[in-house]
Design an enzyme around this catalytic site. Structure first.
Site, PDB file in Angstrom:
ATOM      1  N   GLY A  47      44.567  45.404  55.398  1.00 40.96           N
ATOM      2  CA  GLY A  47      44.771  44.239  54.703  1.00 40.96           C
ATOM      3  C   GLY A  47      44.897  42.973  55.658  1.00 40.96           C
ATOM      4  O   GLY A  47      45.577  43.136  56.690  1.00 40.96           O
ATOM      5  N   THR A  76      51.269  34.592  43.735  1.00 37.82           N
ATOM      6  CA  THR A  76      50.240  33.323  44.225  1.00 37.82           C
ATOM      7  C   THR A  76      50.788  32.008  43.642  1.00 37.82           C
ATOM      8  O   THR A  76      51.365  32.150  42.490  1.00 37.82           O
ATOM      9  CB  THR A  76      48.713  33.620  43.757  1.00 37.82           C
ATOM     10  OG1 THR A  76      47.973  32.658  44.204  1.00 37.82           O
ATOM     11  CG2 THR A  76      48.629  34.059  42.355  1.00 37.82           C
ATOM     12  N   TYR A  83      42.187  34.915  37.916  1.00 36.76           N
ATOM     13  CA  TYR A  83      42.881  35.319  38.807  1.00 36.76           C
ATOM     14  C   TYR A  83      44.330  34.999  38.757  1.00 36.76           C
ATOM     15  O   TYR A  83      45.358  35.997  38.762  1.00 36.76           O
ATOM     16  CB  TYR A  83      42.455  34.721  40.366  1.00 36.76           C
ATOM     17  CG  TYR A  83      43.272  34.989  41.467  1.00 36.76           C
ATOM     18  CD1 TYR A  83      43.341  36.288  42.062  1.00 36.76           C
ATOM     19  CD2 TYR A  83      43.961  33.809  42.064  1.00 36.76           C
ATOM     20  CE1 TYR A  83      44.208  36.460  43.191  1.00 36.76           C
ATOM     21  CE2 TYR A  83      44.758  34.182  43.089  1.00 36.76           C
ATOM     22  CZ  TYR A  83      44.912  35.195  43.764  1.00 36.76           C
ATOM     23  OH  TYR A  83      45.761  35.532  44.560  1.00 36.76           O
TER      24      TYR A  83
END
Length: 293
Positions: free
Chosen positions: A18, A109, A133
């Site tokens: 990642g 986020t 998202y």
């Protein structure tokens, strides 16, 4: 207290491949953690029994989840998968950690906010995601909170760039090598963040008693155009970077026009403010140039 004062044994989902997982694995190991980085093929993160067995056999004190569905525009047409990865998975992992007595460290986020603020967002500000998202990532935060697990750290981060994986800065540099001009959106403002720094904050925070939600981004703010221009300048490329409006570059998913995050809670927990984003862009670009020689 820092990660040097308290380390442990960490399973890192997404740790081998990642954008955040790889530097996190290296940073935790350097800080003194025993680390077990995994891929989805090695350890299915949706298999709660398998995750529980991995935590038990490794005697893990920490579970870091860097697995996420991050294709912001694709998520608009792939809602079920976005919610499965970003919304359902964190809740499953939280329940496993609750039963195992393990600290869960999870990434969220800036897209949980709608971008209408006139100052940097703090952790307690009202959330109002404008995309699938963002909504799926918020669902993941809520699933952790609803799991009964109290031993968790959620780090909201943004605008990631760093070594080893595709990212906005690397894309801009690749285009700038072959073009005389780049036209880049200038009316979206956020917090550019270097993944190597993010990994360091995660490691330090995980070694403290602090719990809850933290904003973890590079200090300062920039538009996408300013970020691209800083990278192109650091690389010494002659390409012009021209600002444009979002309307000139339509995208399927809505982006928050202003999603700068306030770092003070993180800074209080780890004892220092994150570095300015422009300094980390220069470092990243220079290191990328050296690695290509």
């Amino acid at each position: 207290m820092s990660a040097r004062a308290q380390t442990g044994r960490a399973v890192i989902l997404g740790g081998q491949t990642g954008l955040v997982g790889r530097p996190l694995t290296q940073t935790l190991a350097a800080a003194g953690y025993a680390v077990l980085p995994t891929t989805r093929s090695q350890l299915d993160p949706f298999d709660a029994d398998a995750v529980a067995r991995a935590l038990a056999s490794f005697e893990a004190t920490h579970l870091f989840n860097t697995v996420a569905y991050t294709a912001v525009d694709a998520a608009e047409d792939d809602r079920d998968e976005a919610y499965r990865v970003n919304g359902d998975l964190p809740g499953r992992l939280a329940r496993v950690c609750r039963d195992a007595g393990t600290l869960l460290v999870h990434l969220s986020t800036d897209f949980v906010f709608d971008g209408t603020a006139n100052r940097p967002y703090v952790e307690d500000d009202a959330v109002n995601p404008q995309s699938v998202y963002g909504a799926s990532k918020l669902a993941g935060e809520q699933a952790i909170a609803d799991s009964g697990l109290t031993d968790f750290q959620i780090l909201r981060t943004a605008w990631l760039y760093g070594p080893g994986k595709k990212n906005f800065v690397a894309t801009m540099l690749g285009l700038a090598k072959d073009r005389e001009e780049l036209r880049v959106v200038a009316d979206q403002i956020g917090s550019p963040t270097y993944t190597v720094d993010l990994a360091g904050w995660m490691a330090e925070l995980a070694g403290t008693a602090a719990r809850g939600i933290f904003h973890a981004v590079g200090s300062g703010q920039a538009s996408w155009c300013e970020l691209a221009a800083a990278a192109v300048a650091a690389a010494g490329l002659p390409c012009r970077v021209t600002p444009i409006a979002s309307a000139e570059y339509p995208q399927k998913a809505a982006r928050p026009p202003y999603s700068v995050l306030d770092n003070r809670k993180l800074a209080a927990a780890i004892g220092r403010l994150p570095r300015p984003w422009d300094a980390t862009v220069r470092e990243y670009v220079y290191e990328q140039m050296q690695s290509s020689i």
